[in-house]
Design a protein around this motif. Structure first.
Motif, PDB file in Angstrom:
ATOM      1  N   ALA A  43       0.832  -1.206   0.000  1.00  0.00           N
ATOM      2  CA  ALA A  43       0.000   0.000   0.000  1.00  0.00           C
ATOM      3  C   ALA A  43       0.867   1.256   0.000  1.00  0.00           C
ATOM      4  CB  ALA A  43      -0.936  -0.004   1.209  1.00  0.00           C
ATOM      5  N   HIS A  44       1.926   1.257   0.816  1.00  0.00           N
ATOM      6  CA  HIS A  44       2.833   2.416   0.847  1.00  0.00           C
ATOM      7  C   HIS A  44       3.614   2.537  -0.463  1.00  0.00           C
ATOM      8  CE1 HIS A  44       2.350   3.978   4.887  1.00  0.00           C
ATOM      9  NE2 HIS A  44       2.341   2.756   5.360  1.00  0.00           N
ATOM     10  N   ALA A  45       4.073   1.400  -1.001  1.00  0.00           N
ATOM     11  CA  ALA A  45       4.838   1.435  -2.251  1.00  0.00           C
ATOM     12  C   ALA A  45       3.988   1.961  -3.405  1.00  0.00           C
ATOM     13  CB  ALA A  45       5.377   0.042  -2.575  1.00  0.00           C
ATOM     14  N   GLU A  46       2.718   1.593  -3.430  1.00  0.00           N
ATOM     15  CA  GLU A  46       1.824   2.111  -4.466  1.00  0.00           C
ATOM     16  C   GLU A  46       1.645   3.624  -4.302  1.00  0.00           C
ATOM     17  OE1 GLU A  46      -1.700  -0.241  -4.000  1.00  0.00           O
ATOM     18  OE2 GLU A  46      -0.867  -1.977  -5.066  1.00  0.00           O
ATOM     19  N   GLY A  47       1.613   4.072  -3.050  1.00  0.00           N
ATOM     20  CA  GLY A  47       1.524   5.510  -2.796  1.00  0.00           C
ATOM     21  C   GLY A  47       2.766   6.252  -3.253  1.00  0.00           C
ATOM     22  N   ALA A  48       3.933   5.651  -3.011  1.00  0.00           N
ATOM     23  CA  ALA A  48       5.190   6.261  -3.449  1.00  0.00           C
ATOM     24  C   ALA A  48       5.238   6.360  -4.968  1.00  0.00           C
ATOM     25  CB  ALA A  48       6.375   5.436  -2.935  1.00  0.00           C
ATOM     26  N   PRO A 100       1.667  20.448   8.502  1.00  0.00           N
ATOM     27  CA  PRO A 100       1.366  20.116   9.902  1.00  0.00           C
ATOM     28  C   PRO A 100       2.188  18.932  10.406  1.00  0.00           C
ATOM     29  CG  PRO A 100      -0.419  19.412   8.465  1.00  0.00           C
ATOM     30  CD  PRO A 100       0.498  20.245   7.626  1.00  0.00           C
ATOM     31  N   HIS A 101       2.572  18.984  11.672  1.00  0.00           N
ATOM     32  CA  HIS A 101       3.344  17.888  12.251  1.00  0.00           C
ATOM     33  C   HIS A 101       2.497  16.648  12.488  1.00  0.00           C
ATOM     34  CE1 HIS A 101       6.247  21.146  13.111  1.00  0.00           C
ATOM     35  NE2 HIS A 101       7.128  20.173  13.022  1.00  0.00           N
ATOM     36  N   ILE A 102       1.205  16.827  12.640  1.00  0.00           N
ATOM     37  CA  ILE A 102       0.285  15.697  12.785  1.00  0.00           C
ATOM     38  C   ILE A 102      -0.789  15.830  11.721  1.00  0.00           C
ATOM     39  CG2 ILE A 102      -1.381  14.537  14.278  1.00  0.00           C
ATOM     40  CD1 ILE A 102       0.186  15.448  16.682  1.00  0.00           C
ATOM     41  N   ASP A 103      -0.878  14.859  10.840  1.00  0.00           N
ATOM     42  CA  ASP A 103      -1.834  14.883   9.744  1.00  0.00           C
ATOM     43  C   ASP A 103      -2.676  13.611   9.814  1.00  0.00           C
ATOM     44  OD1 ASP A 103      -3.210  15.609   7.506  1.00  0.00           O
ATOM     45  OD2 ASP A 103      -1.592  15.195   6.080  1.00  0.00           O
ATOM     46  N   ARG A 104      -3.975  13.780   9.979  1.00  0.00           N
ATOM     47  CA  ARG A 104      -4.875  12.642  10.125  1.00  0.00           C
ATOM     48  C   ARG A 104      -6.112  12.835   9.245  1.00  0.00           C
ATOM     49  NH1 ARG A 104      -0.912  11.257  12.466  1.00  0.00           N
ATOM     50  NH2 ARG A 104      -0.697  10.241  14.495  1.00  0.00           N
ATOM     51  N   GLY A 105      -6.748  11.731   8.892  1.00  0.00           N
ATOM     52  CA  GLY A 105      -7.976  11.806   8.123  1.00  0.00           C
ATOM     53  C   GLY A 105      -8.566  10.424   7.942  1.00  0.00           C
ATOM     54  N   GLY A 106      -9.840  10.367   7.629  1.00  0.00           N
ATOM     55  CA  GLY A 106     -10.508   9.092   7.441  1.00  0.00           C
ATOM     56  C   GLY A 106     -11.035   8.929   6.035  1.00  0.00           C
ATOM     57  N   LEU A 107     -12.224   8.354   5.932  1.00  0.00           N
ATOM     58  CA  LEU A 107     -12.832   8.115   4.621  1.00  0.00           C
ATOM     59  C   LEU A 107     -13.058   9.422   3.871  1.00  0.00           C
ATOM     60  CD1 LEU A 107     -15.463   5.411   5.655  1.00  0.00           C
ATOM     61  CD2 LEU A 107     -13.441   5.021   4.235  1.00  0.00           C
ATOM     62  N   ALA A 108     -13.547  10.438   4.569  1.00  0.00           N
ATOM     63  CA  ALA A 108     -13.870  11.701   3.906  1.00  0.00           C
ATOM     64  C   ALA A 108     -12.634  12.393   3.344  1.00  0.00           C
ATOM     65  CB  ALA A 108     -14.589  12.632   4.876  1.00  0.00           C
ATOM     66  N   ALA A 109     -11.510  12.282   4.056  1.00  0.00           N
ATOM     67  CA  ALA A 109     -10.265  12.925   3.614  1.00  0.00           C
ATOM     68  C   ALA A 109      -9.467  12.037   2.666  1.00  0.00           C
ATOM     69  CB  ALA A 109      -9.405  13.286   4.825  1.00  0.00           C
ATOM     70  N   LYS A 110     -10.009  10.878   2.330  1.00  0.00           N
ATOM     71  CA  LYS A 110      -9.401   9.922   1.389  1.00  0.00           C
ATOM     72  C   LYS A 110      -8.050   9.401   1.870  1.00  0.00           C
ATOM     73  CE  LYS A 110     -11.848  11.693  -2.667  1.00  0.00           C
ATOM     74  NZ  LYS A 110     -11.739  12.223  -4.047  1.00  0.00           N
ATOM     75  N   PHE A 111      -7.942   9.183   3.181  1.00  0.00           N
ATOM     76  CA  PHE A 111      -6.788   8.477   3.709  1.00  0.00           C
ATOM     77  C   PHE A 111      -6.994   6.961   3.563  1.00  0.00           C
ATOM     78  CE2 PHE A 111      -5.484  12.431   5.347  1.00  0.00           C
ATOM     79  CZ  PHE A 111      -4.236  12.325   5.936  1.00  0.00           C
ATOM     80  N   CYS A 112      -8.241   6.556   3.481  1.00  0.00           N
ATOM     81  CA  CYS A 112      -8.567   5.133   3.395  1.00  0.00           C
ATOM     82  C   CYS A 112      -9.854   4.963   2.590  1.00  0.00           C
ATOM     83  CB  CYS A 112      -8.721   4.529   4.792  1.00  0.00           C
ATOM     84  SG  CYS A 112      -9.948   5.380   5.823  1.00  0.00           S
ATOM     85  N   HIS A 160      -5.314  -3.262   4.624  1.00  0.00           N
ATOM     86  CA  HIS A 160      -4.204  -2.567   3.952  1.00  0.00           C
ATOM     87  C   HIS A 160      -4.471  -2.339   2.467  1.00  0.00           C
ATOM     88  CE1 HIS A 160      -1.657  -2.684   7.430  1.00  0.00           C
ATOM     89  NE2 HIS A 160      -1.399  -3.953   7.364  1.00  0.00           N
ATOM     90  N   ALA A 161      -4.725  -3.432   1.729  1.00  0.00           N
ATOM     91  CA  ALA A 161      -4.929  -3.354   0.281  1.00  0.00           C
ATOM     92  C   ALA A 161      -6.067  -4.295  -0.096  1.00  0.00           C
ATOM     93  CB  ALA A 161      -3.643  -3.723  -0.450  1.00  0.00           C
ATOM     94  N   ASN A 162      -6.375  -4.363  -1.372  1.00  0.00           N
ATOM     95  CA  ASN A 162      -7.456  -5.237  -1.836  1.00  0.00           C
ATOM     96  C   ASN A 162      -6.913  -6.649  -2.047  1.00  0.00           C
ATOM     97  OD1 ASN A 162      -9.537  -6.538  -3.198  1.00  0.00           O
ATOM     98  ND2 ASN A 162     -10.110  -4.722  -4.360  1.00  0.00           N
ATOM     99  N   GLN A 163      -7.397  -7.596  -1.248  1.00  0.00           N
ATOM    100  CA  GLN A 163      -6.958  -8.997  -1.369  1.00  0.00           C
ATOM    101  C   GLN A 163      -8.011  -9.893  -2.025  1.00  0.00           C
ATOM    102  OE1 GLN A 163      -6.631  -7.970   2.374  1.00  0.00           O
ATOM    103  NE2 GLN A 163      -4.794  -6.901   1.698  1.00  0.00           N
ATOM    104  N   TRP A 172      -5.880   1.271   2.616  1.00  0.00           N
ATOM    105  CA  TRP A 172      -5.241   2.593   2.652  1.00  0.00           C
ATOM    106  C   TRP A 172      -5.333   3.247   1.290  1.00  0.00           C
ATOM    107  CZ3 TRP A 172      -4.449   4.469   7.213  1.00  0.00           C
ATOM    108  CH2 TRP A 172      -4.084   3.636   8.264  1.00  0.00           C
ATOM    109  N   ASP A 173      -5.372   4.575   1.285  1.00  0.00           N
ATOM    110  CA  ASP A 173      -5.321   5.331   0.024  1.00  0.00           C
ATOM    111  C   ASP A 173      -4.104   6.248   0.071  1.00  0.00           C
ATOM    112  OD1 ASP A 173      -5.814   6.467  -2.385  1.00  0.00           O
ATOM    113  OD2 ASP A 173      -7.658   7.494  -1.811  1.00  0.00           O
TER     114      ASP A 173
END
Length: 397
Positions: free
Chosen positions: A72-77, A311-323, A269-272, A286-287
């Motif tokens: 998931a992280h490698a796809e993001g990179a 920001p030093h702390i960055d968080r988000g859920g479904l709405a922020a497209k973190f996942c 993590h990813a689509n299995q 993860w997105d």
């Protein structure tokens, strides 16, 4: 012979040292080799514009094709490299949570010229990232899940993570609709807050459908323990558990074992879905492509943690497209889809609170009284050290 990037760099450094010694001994010199493009480099990095690309390093604790956390992280990179001109990506996979990651970070900085690093595994944060950040104050270090503390941690350290428990909550709804026994299973690596939050949210989602549902949790002790993961999955099936999920680095073993044993599963993590074409229900993904692309654009604009632009702390859920929630599998009923979509819609609109009272631990201790609640961004959830009512297991197990 399979060489890690770290071993190759060691060899190059040794060769360079030998070359310097030869040069001084003979009075001869040779020009340095012409740089070549590397895997993960964006087109703009070699476009011939004359400007040097911004080097960004990614470090993974496991292989990049693990069907899980590292993939998931490698796809993001890869998305950052593809979508943000002027960035060059360097990567190293299968780096343990030991001094090996410090060595990799140092190599990326001193050899590759990296100015931004993403050491992605949980155990990289303390002490390795924190120590390297003090040594290299002009390099930005971004960690997935570490809790940055203002005034305690270096200003060149940032923490990003997503409220993926929102997607787990939705997956729990689907699991409860599908289960015939009312028994769910959760194979987990370590009882740290990020993992406990997923177990608890999955269970809370499931119990909105069937208040008697239980979730049996088994901790394997580490992020990648394929033998223990298979044993835990088989043990759960033998106990009558008919829907299994997990929070380990690579869900591959759990998902494939569940499929072989003829039970349902939800992913992480990813689509299995390709690993369990019959039993895969949905999953929490993860997105990172969205998150890393956004950060990459900030980097090329010259924004930094140190200047306060990021920001030093960055968080988000479904709405922020973190996942996101994985597509539904063929075994998911229309009723399950309707309930899951309704919950997802409320989460997207900020109308659903997962943690609200009355809520107790599975040992009977009160977490929240009636009328009390924890919003997703509440720091108390990132310090979670308990399992909620309905979970069978112990934080110390």
């Amino acid at each position: 012979m399979n060489w890690s990037r770290r071993q190759v760099v060691r060899g190059l450094l040794a060769t360079a040292a030998f070359g310097v010694a030869t040069k001084f001994g003979t009075g001869c010199s040779t020009p340095p080799p012409t740089p070549t493009a590397t895997d993960g480099q964006s087109p703009a990095a070699t476009s011939g514009t004359g400007s040097s690309p911004l080097v960004v390093g990614f470090i993974y604790v496991g292989p990049k094709d693990d069907f899980g956390y590292n993939q998931a992280h490698a796809e993001g990179a890869a998305a950052m490299a593809a979508n943000v001109p002027g960035i060059k990506i360097v990567e190293e996979a299968s780096v343990p949570e030991t001094t090996a990651v410090a060595e990799t970070m140092r190599n990326m900085i001193e050899v590759d010229g990296a100015k931004i690093l993403f050491p992605t595994s949980f155990g990289y944060f303390d002490p390795y990232i924190l120590e390297m950040a003090k040594e290299f104050p002009d390099v930005q270090f971004f960690h997935a899940g570490g809790l940055y503390q203002e005034g305690v941690h270096p200003k060149n350290v940032g923490s990003y993570f997503g409220y993926i428990d929102e997607a787990q909550y939705v997956a729990g709804i689907v699991a409860a609709h599908t289960s015939k026994t009312g028994k769910l299973g959760f194979v987990a690596a370590k009882p740290i807050p990020l993992v406990l939050r997923n177990i608890n949210s999955y269970t809370l989602g499931a119990r909105t459908i069937n208040p008697q549902v239980t979730t049996q949790v088994i901790f394997t002790g580490d992020w990648a323990e394929p033998v223990k993961e298979a044993e835990a999955t088989n043990s759960m099936v033998d106990q009558g558990i008919d829907v299994i999920t997990c929070h380990v680095d690579s869900p591959k073993v759990v998902i494939e074992t569940a499929e072989r044993r003829g039970v349902f599963c939800t992913g992480y993590h990813a689509n299995q879905s390709s690993l369990a074409p019959k039993g895969y229900l949905t999953g929490a993904e993860w997105d990172w492509s969205n998150v890393y692309t956004k950060l990459g654009r900030q980097f090329v604009e010259g924004k930094t943690l140190m200047a306060g632009d990021i920001p030093h702390i960055d968080r988000g859920g479904l709405a922020a497209k973190f996942c996101r929630v994985s597509p539904y599998g063929p075994a998911v009923s229309d009723a399950a889809k309707t309930a899951a979509e309704a919950a997802k819609d409320k989460l997207l609109k900020g109308e659903l609170v997962i943690y609200q009272g009355p809520l107790k631990t599975n040992t009977g201790q009160e977490i929240l009284a009636a009328g009390q609640q924890y919003q997703q961004q509440d720091i108390a959830l990132e310090k979670m050290d308990y399992l909620v009512e309905g979970v069978i297991g112990s934080v110390g197990s």
